[in-house]
Design a protein around this motif. Structure first.
Motif, mmCIF file in Angstrom:
data_model
loop_
_atom_site.group_PDB
_atom_site.id
_atom_site.type_symbol
_atom_site.label_atom_id
_atom_site.label_comp_id
_atom_site.label_asym_id
_atom_site.label_seq_id
_atom_site.Cartn_x
_atom_site.Cartn_y
_atom_site.Cartn_z
ATOM 1 N N LEU A 149 36.982 45.229 35.007
ATOM 2 C CA LEU A 149 36.737 43.788 35.087
ATOM 3 C C LEU A 149 37.474 43.250 36.312
ATOM 4 C CD1 LEU A 149 35.780 41.059 33.745
ATOM 5 C CD2 LEU A 149 38.033 41.015 32.640
ATOM 6 N N LEU A 150 36.746 42.622 37.242
ATOM 7 C CA LEU A 150 37.363 42.058 38.439
ATOM 8 C C LEU A 150 37.415 40.540 38.323
ATOM 9 C CD1 LEU A 150 35.967 44.242 41.363
ATOM 10 C CD2 LEU A 150 38.016 44.543 39.955
ATOM 11 N N VAL A 151 38.586 39.985 38.619
ATOM 12 C CA VAL A 151 38.874 38.568 38.394
ATOM 13 C C VAL A 151 38.972 37.832 39.722
ATOM 14 C CG1 VAL A 151 40.472 36.946 37.287
ATOM 15 C CG2 VAL A 151 40.179 39.246 36.339
ATOM 16 N N ALA A 152 38.460 36.604 39.754
ATOM 17 C CA ALA A 152 38.579 35.760 40.946
ATOM 18 C C ALA A 152 38.896 34.332 40.539
ATOM 19 C CB ALA A 152 37.286 35.794 41.764
ATOM 20 N N ASP A 153 39.662 33.661 41.368
ATOM 21 C CA ASP A 153 39.958 32.241 41.217
ATOM 22 C C ASP A 153 38.842 31.472 41.915
ATOM 23 O OD1 ASP A 153 40.904 29.647 41.305
ATOM 24 O OD2 ASP A 153 42.735 30.113 42.414
ATOM 25 N N ALA A 154 38.142 30.608 41.185
ATOM 26 C CA ALA A 154 36.998 29.889 41.753
ATOM 27 C C ALA A 154 37.402 28.951 42.885
ATOM 28 C CB ALA A 154 36.277 29.104 40.655
ATOM 29 N N ARG A 155 38.658 28.550 42.935
ATOM 30 C CA ARG A 155 39.115 27.676 44.016
ATOM 31 C C ARG A 155 39.068 28.384 45.365
ATOM 32 N NH1 ARG A 155 44.040 27.548 43.863
ATOM 33 N NH2 ARG A 155 44.492 25.740 45.182
ATOM 34 N N ALA A 190 32.441 48.208 39.777
ATOM 35 C CA ALA A 190 32.858 47.234 38.756
ATOM 36 C C ALA A 190 31.836 47.184 37.628
ATOM 37 C CB ALA A 190 33.017 45.855 39.384
ATOM 38 N N ASP A 191 32.305 46.793 36.452
ATOM 39 C CA ASP A 191 31.411 46.662 35.302
ATOM 40 C C ASP A 191 31.159 45.212 34.921
ATOM 41 O OD1 ASP A 191 31.094 49.548 34.452
ATOM 42 O OD2 ASP A 191 33.279 49.370 34.470
ATOM 43 N N ALA A 192 32.056 44.321 35.315
ATOM 44 C CA ALA A 192 31.921 42.900 34.996
ATOM 45 C C ALA A 192 32.863 42.109 35.885
ATOM 46 C CB ALA A 192 32.233 42.638 33.524
ATOM 47 N N ALA A 193 32.589 40.811 35.988
ATOM 48 C CA ALA A 193 33.435 39.915 36.777
ATOM 49 C C ALA A 193 33.821 38.723 35.918
ATOM 50 C CB ALA A 193 32.707 39.456 38.032
ATOM 51 N N LEU A 194 34.996 38.181 36.217
ATOM 52 C CA LEU A 194 35.469 36.974 35.549
ATOM 53 C C LEU A 194 35.818 35.951 36.615
ATOM 54 C CD1 LEU A 194 36.416 35.475 32.935
ATOM 55 C CD2 LEU A 194 38.693 36.418 33.392
ATOM 56 N N LEU A 195 35.261 34.757 36.479
ATOM 57 C CA LEU A 195 35.535 33.660 37.399
ATOM 58 C C LEU A 195 36.365 32.627 36.645
ATOM 59 C CD1 LEU A 195 34.792 32.924 40.323
ATOM 60 C CD2 LEU A 195 32.813 31.682 39.418
ATOM 61 N N ILE A 196 37.553 32.320 37.182
ATOM 62 C CA ILE A 196 38.462 31.397 36.512
ATOM 63 C C ILE A 196 38.488 30.067 37.245
ATOM 64 C CG2 ILE A 196 40.838 30.981 35.778
ATOM 65 C CD1 ILE A 196 41.241 33.956 35.541
ATOM 66 N N GLY A 197 38.189 28.986 36.513
ATOM 67 C CA GLY A 197 38.231 27.647 37.081
ATOM 68 C C GLY A 197 36.924 27.249 37.733
#
Length: 341
Positions: free
Chosen positions: A158-164, A189-196
């Motif tokens: 799971l790859l994470v990114a800050d939407a800002r 990658a298998d999935a992504a997470l966008l925070i904010g």
């Protein structure tokens, strides 16, 4: 001007002269990173592994996401353990983190935060760290970072990114913040997470939709935000994106009178503490920092560090999933893939 040890500002702007000047080393770094993702050893361990990584260098929300997944694993009856390299710590041998005995100078700051949720192992050799967690009775590994190093087989990445900030200028180190070429990261990658929320994040979301990679969303919540409403504060932080912390504190209702930014993973010294305490006292301000920063001076009693320990308060942060079932779905996907190995 950026602090030594912090990301250059041009990384988070449209590509320009600075990024073009670094095109050659960026191409070389990208070639090595791509080759590593394609040919990494990826040792298999006898436990399911869910890797939480960043597309870019620092500040994406990786560690709060790992903590949230750990709590979700506990809630469905599993015994998760966290695996980290222990960045910033001096330990060079595999070690189970004991917050009552170990400091950030030995194990790093992020492992101390993770150890507050579940057993945490640090190890440059990820397979040896995984074995420590197995011996500790864990039945699931949540790996904090380690995606690009490709040293351990992962069941879900799971790859994470800050939407800002999204992917910044879209270039690979050192011309930009990407840790490997985007196409190579997407392929593994298998999935992504966008925070904010933010336009850079929506641009990334558009790219992910085109690639077919599953995209999840979350926000950051601040459980003790009410403690800071109306308070006049001196906010200080040594993290990858201190402005994000200051904005969150302001949104909580604090009046930020002064700020002090330090390099990411900064180990606070008595002189730092003395200056912070003196400025806060002269202006009548509360000292406020992040949990990650607090971990780096927690328990220190040498000179002014004692006062910093006593007076500095923390704005707590947690990941809040936009869809409640997200964490459990990711965990069960990792468990299912492990069972099918």
């Amino acid at each position: 001007m950026a602090l030594l040890g912090t990301a250059p500002r041009f990384w988070w702007r449209e590509p320009g002269l600075a990024s073009r000047a670094l095109a050659a080393p960026s191409l070389a770094y990208g070639w090595v990173a791509r080759r590593n993702l394609e040919r990494g050893a990826r040792v298999r361990v006898p436990l399911p592994v869910l890797c939480v990584g960043n597309w870019t260098v620092g500040g994406g929300g990786k560690t709060p996401t790992a903590q949230a997944l750990g709590r979700a694993a506990l809630a469905i009856g599993h015994r998760p353990g966290f695996l980290s390299r222990g960045h910033g710590g001096a330990a060079r041998s595999p070690l189970l983190v004991d917050p009552s005995q170990h400091g950030a100078d030995l194990v790093g700051d992020e492992p101390l935060l993770l150890a507050g949720v579940a057993p945490t192992a640090i190890a440059p050799d990820r397979a040896k760290g995984a074995e420590l967690l197995r011996q500790a009775g864990c039945d699931l590994i949540i790996m904090d970072d380690g995606f690009q190093s490709a040293r351990l087989h992962v069941d879900v990445a799971l790859l994470v990114a800050d939407a800002r900030r999204g992917l910044g200028n879209g270039h690979v180190l050192p011309a930009g913040p990407l840790r490997a070429p985007l196409g190579s990261q997407l392929a593994h990658a298998d999935a992504a997470l966008l925070i904010g929320e933010g336009a850079p994040g929506e641009a990334l979301a558009h790219q992910l939709r085109d690639s077919g990679l599953p995209l999840y969303r979350a926000t950051l919540g601040f459980p003790n935000a009410g403690d800071f409403a109306g308070r006049r504060v001196l906010a200080f932080a040594g993290i990858a994106d201190p402005e994000k912390f200051y904005a969150s504190l302001k949104a909580a209702g604090a009046e930020i009178v002064a700020t002090r930014s330090f390099p990411d993973h900064h180990m606070f010294k008595p002189d730092d503490a003395r200056e912070l305490l003196a400025e806060a006292d002269s202006l009548g301000l509360d000292l406020v920092t992040t949990a990650k920063d607090r971990a780096r001076f927690q328990g220190r009693q040498d000179g002014p560090m004692r006062g910093l320990n006593r007076l500095a308060r923390v704005l707590d942060v947690e990941v809040r999933w936009s869809e409640a079932e997200t964490a459990e779905a990711l965990l069960r996907q990792a468990l299912a893939r492990f069972s099918a190995r």
